[in-house]
Design an enzyme around this catalytic site. Structure first.
Site, PDB file in Angstrom:
ATOM      1  N   LYS A  22       0.679  -1.149  -0.188  1.00  0.00           N
ATOM      2  CA  LYS A  22      -0.039  -0.100  -0.006  1.00  0.00           C
ATOM      3  C   LYS A  22       0.876   1.393   0.186  1.00  0.00           C
ATOM      4  O   LYS A  22       0.600   2.207  -0.638  1.00  0.00           O
ATOM      5  CB  LYS A  22      -1.063  -0.041   1.401  1.00  0.00           C
ATOM      6  CG  LYS A  22      -1.556   1.268   1.415  1.00  0.00           C
ATOM      7  CD  LYS A  22      -2.349   1.316   2.510  1.00  0.00           C
ATOM      8  CE  LYS A  22      -1.607   1.692   4.068  1.00  0.00           C
ATOM      9  NZ  LYS A  22      -1.463   3.167   4.085  1.00  0.00           N
ATOM     10  N   ASN A  23       2.047   1.246   0.890  1.00  0.00           N
ATOM     11  CA  ASN A  23       2.698   2.369   0.980  1.00  0.00           C
ATOM     12  C   ASN A  23       3.587   2.644  -0.264  1.00  0.00           C
ATOM     13  O   ASN A  23       4.209   3.949  -0.287  1.00  0.00           O
ATOM     14  CB  ASN A  23       3.494   2.414   2.255  1.00  0.00           C
ATOM     15  CG  ASN A  23       2.649   2.578   3.447  1.00  0.00           C
ATOM     16  OD1 ASN A  23       1.405   2.944   3.500  1.00  0.00           O
ATOM     17  ND2 ASN A  23       3.316   2.435   4.858  1.00  0.00           N
ATOM     18  N   CYS A 126      -5.035   8.140   9.748  1.00  0.00           N
ATOM     19  CA  CYS A 126      -5.237   7.484  11.109  1.00  0.00           C
ATOM     20  C   CYS A 126      -4.932   8.574  12.222  1.00  0.00           C
ATOM     21  O   CYS A 126      -3.908   9.494  12.077  1.00  0.00           O
ATOM     22  CB  CYS A 126      -3.848   6.535  11.011  1.00  0.00           C
ATOM     23  SG  CYS A 126      -4.322   5.074  10.354  1.00  0.00           S
ATOM     24  N   ARG A 131       0.354  14.766  13.283  1.00  0.00           N
ATOM     25  CA  ARG A 131       1.366  14.481  12.071  1.00  0.00           C
ATOM     26  C   ARG A 131       1.374  15.596  11.135  1.00  0.00           C
ATOM     27  O   ARG A 131       0.692  15.623  10.328  1.00  0.00           O
ATOM     28  CB  ARG A 131       0.721  13.252  11.521  1.00  0.00           C
ATOM     29  CG  ARG A 131       0.787  11.803  12.208  1.00  0.00           C
ATOM     30  CD  ARG A 131      -0.027  10.614  11.506  1.00  0.00           C
ATOM     31  NE  ARG A 131       1.058   9.927  10.442  1.00  0.00           N
ATOM     32  CZ  ARG A 131       0.849   8.803   9.934  1.00  0.00           C
ATOM     33  NH1 ARG A 131      -0.716   8.418  10.107  1.00  0.00           N
ATOM     34  NH2 ARG A 131       1.597   8.545   8.816  1.00  0.00           N
ATOM     35  N   ASP A 316       5.027   0.829  11.776  1.00  0.00           N
ATOM     36  CA  ASP A 316       3.889  -0.042  11.262  1.00  0.00           C
ATOM     37  C   ASP A 316       3.709  -1.327  11.803  1.00  0.00           C
ATOM     38  O   ASP A 316       2.673  -2.126  11.560  1.00  0.00           O
ATOM     39  CB  ASP A 316       3.931   0.020   9.999  1.00  0.00           C
ATOM     40  CG  ASP A 316       3.545   1.492   9.259  1.00  0.00           C
ATOM     41  OD1 ASP A 316       3.102   2.392  10.198  1.00  0.00           O
ATOM     42  OD2 ASP A 316       3.472   1.745   8.039  1.00  0.00           O
ATOM     43  N   ARG A 408      -8.568  -0.740   4.850  1.00  0.00           N
ATOM     44  CA  ARG A 408      -7.955   0.572   4.263  1.00  0.00           C
ATOM     45  C   ARG A 408      -6.486  -0.050   3.736  1.00  0.00           C
ATOM     46  O   ARG A 408      -5.894   0.224   2.883  1.00  0.00           O
ATOM     47  CB  ARG A 408      -7.587   1.544   5.167  1.00  0.00           C
ATOM     48  CG  ARG A 408      -8.899   2.624   5.695  1.00  0.00           C
ATOM     49  CD  ARG A 408      -8.285   3.652   6.368  1.00  0.00           C
ATOM     50  NE  ARG A 408      -7.050   4.266   6.011  1.00  0.00           N
ATOM     51  CZ  ARG A 408      -6.120   4.754   6.769  1.00  0.00           C
ATOM     52  NH1 ARG A 408      -6.120   5.135   7.742  1.00  0.00           N
ATOM     53  NH2 ARG A 408      -5.098   5.304   6.138  1.00  0.00           N
TER      54      ARG A 408
END
Ligand code: UD1
Length: 431
Positions: A22-23, A126, A131, A316, A408
């Site tokens: 995903k990232n 999130c 952030r 993560d 997600r």
């Protein structure tokens, strides 16, 4: 709203195909804004975040075509996405879309680099502490963009184009490094980035940009050198495997016991985490097909962990590792250095019987002999999967609420786990 029901106690045995990351997929999709030609991405995971980004890009005028959308019984293959940003019709990314996924803020870089202007809502995503985006804006300013913040929007302008510069990050930031890459590739002149993020996903983006005609040296190291070019062209690129998904299933089998082949995963993308996992008693080996993780019989050894930028232990995987440590034979300390307030899973794990106390940025986990199923609430993407892992090893039934967080970032989670012997199903509230 869907829930996931898990009855714990079964070992995990079998093969789990690891999806595209995903990232990596998100910044790669955003990079399509940099060229008038078609960017083709293979191995894109089917995830809610990917679908949301398609909508955001569509809003800017990107046309897309997707192949392999349905998952069949055959071997795993992600979707292939053809992204065509020949006409950018709108340089504004509105609040209602950007507020739902932080990474969508990254569109600011290619929009300013190619169009000279972007108006992008400040991000959401999130709920894991503050952030900020100050370092992303620093990059654009260093490269000559004028930045204003107005009614919750960042307006960045560089009508005469960006120009190369020297950028030194005071802390390692993945999003900041993606921003630097995507702005400097079309800037006029030479850019040097110091203290760049070394995450494999940054390298994947750089590799794709090079295929598109960019001039980048040092990808995967902490110093990047970029020579701006006048324009980029189309390319074809396959998204790398998801190291966080692989690490998550590795933690799961380390907890439940069993024998899993994580198809497509390699030890090279998970350096920090695999060493730690081996210290807990898991057996790890590399095969031609992927990574094999086993734990048979022996107890789980407690290991202390501190999260760090790559190649250290990833933030993560912190929540998933904490789930594993709840059943360890002793006490472990887990220190989170990347994000403040990333401990929301602690009180939910406690509902399953875990003994965890917090001291500032450290969680002290006293391993217990048994966890017991309970209703729990998913709070963010990685926290929610830690609850799934714990539930797989708990006695009795756990219901995980708010599973949209899982959708997600984890492709076909229930199917992948069920195929390896877990008792897990999605329950729809509709009925
Ligand atoms: C990315 C990942 C996320 C992962 C994180 C760290 C994606 C889509 N998300 O997030 O899953 O947890 O890297 O590995 O790839 N910071 C600032 N100012 C900024 C930007 C960041 O202070 O302008 C701080 C953050 O608050 C944090 C640290 O820098 O403390 C690292 O954040 P960063 O690497 O930027 O995370 P993301 O790119 O948002």
């Amino acid at each position: 709203m869907d829930r996931i029901r898990i009855v714990g106690g079964n070992p995990l045995v079998g093969t789990i195909p690891i999806s595209g990351a995903k990232n990596a997929a998100l910044p790669l999709m955003i990079a399509s804004l940099l060229t008038r030609e078609v960017l083709t991405l293979e191995n894109v995971p089917r995830l809610a975040d990917v679908n949301l980004l398609m909508r955001i890009l569509g809003n800017h005028g990107v046309d897309y075509r997707i192949e392999g959308k349905r998952t069949g019984d055959g071997p795993y293959a992600g979707q292939t996405m053809h992204l065509d940003a020949s006409d950018i019709v709108d340089t504004t990314a509105p609040y209602d879309l950007v507020s739902r996924m932080r990474a969508s803020f990254w569109v600011v870089a290619p929009l300013v680099a190619r169009m000279g202007r972007a108006k992008v809502s400040l991000p959401g995503g999130c709920a894991i502490g503050t952030r900020p985006v100050d370092l992303l804006l620093m990059v654009l300013e260093k490269l000559g963009a004028q930045i204003e913040i107005e009614s919750g929007y960042v307006i960045a302008e560089a009508p005469k184009g960006l120009r190369g510069a020297e950028i030194t990050f005071p802390k390692v930031t993945v999003g900041g490094t993606h921003t630097a890459l995507m702005s400097a590739v079309l800037a006029n002149g030479h850019t040097v980035v110091h203290n760049a993020a070394r995450e494999p996903e940054v390298r994947d983006l750089a590799d794709c940009l090079v295929k598109m005609g960019a001039k980048i040296k040092g990808a995967g190291t902490s110093t990047l050198e970029i020579e701006g070019v006048g324009s980029l062209h189309g390319a074809r690129h396959a998204v790398l495997p998801d190291r966080i998904e692989a690490g998550t299933y590795a933690m799961a089998v380390a907890m439940t016991g069993g024998d899993l082949l994580l198809q497509g995963a390699t030890a090279a993308i998970l350096p920090g985490a695999l060493e730690i996992l081996a210290q807990t008693g898991a057996e790890i080996s590399s095969t031609s097909e992927g990574l094999r993780i086993r734990r048979n019989g022996s107890g789980i050894m407690p290991v202390d962990v501190t999260t760090e930028p790559y190649p250290g232990f990833p933030t993560d995987l912190q929540a998933q590792f904490m789930a594993l440590m709840t059943r360890a034979k002793g006490t472990s300390r887990i220190t989170e250095t990347i994000f403040e307030n990333r401990f929301m899973h602690v009180q939910e794990l406690a509902r399953l019987g875990a003994h965890i106390r917090l001291e500032d940025d450290t969680a002290i986990v006293d391993g217990v002999a048994r966890l017991k199923g309970a209703p729990v609430m998913a709070t963010d993407l990685r926290a929610s999967v830690s609850l799934v892992i714990a539930a797989l090893a708990a006695e009795g039934e756990t219901l995980v609420h708010r599973v949209y967080h899982l959708d997600r970032g984890f492709e076909r989670l229930e199917q992948k786990l069920e195929a390896c012997g877990a008792e897990i199903e999605r329950v729809s509230d509709a009925g």
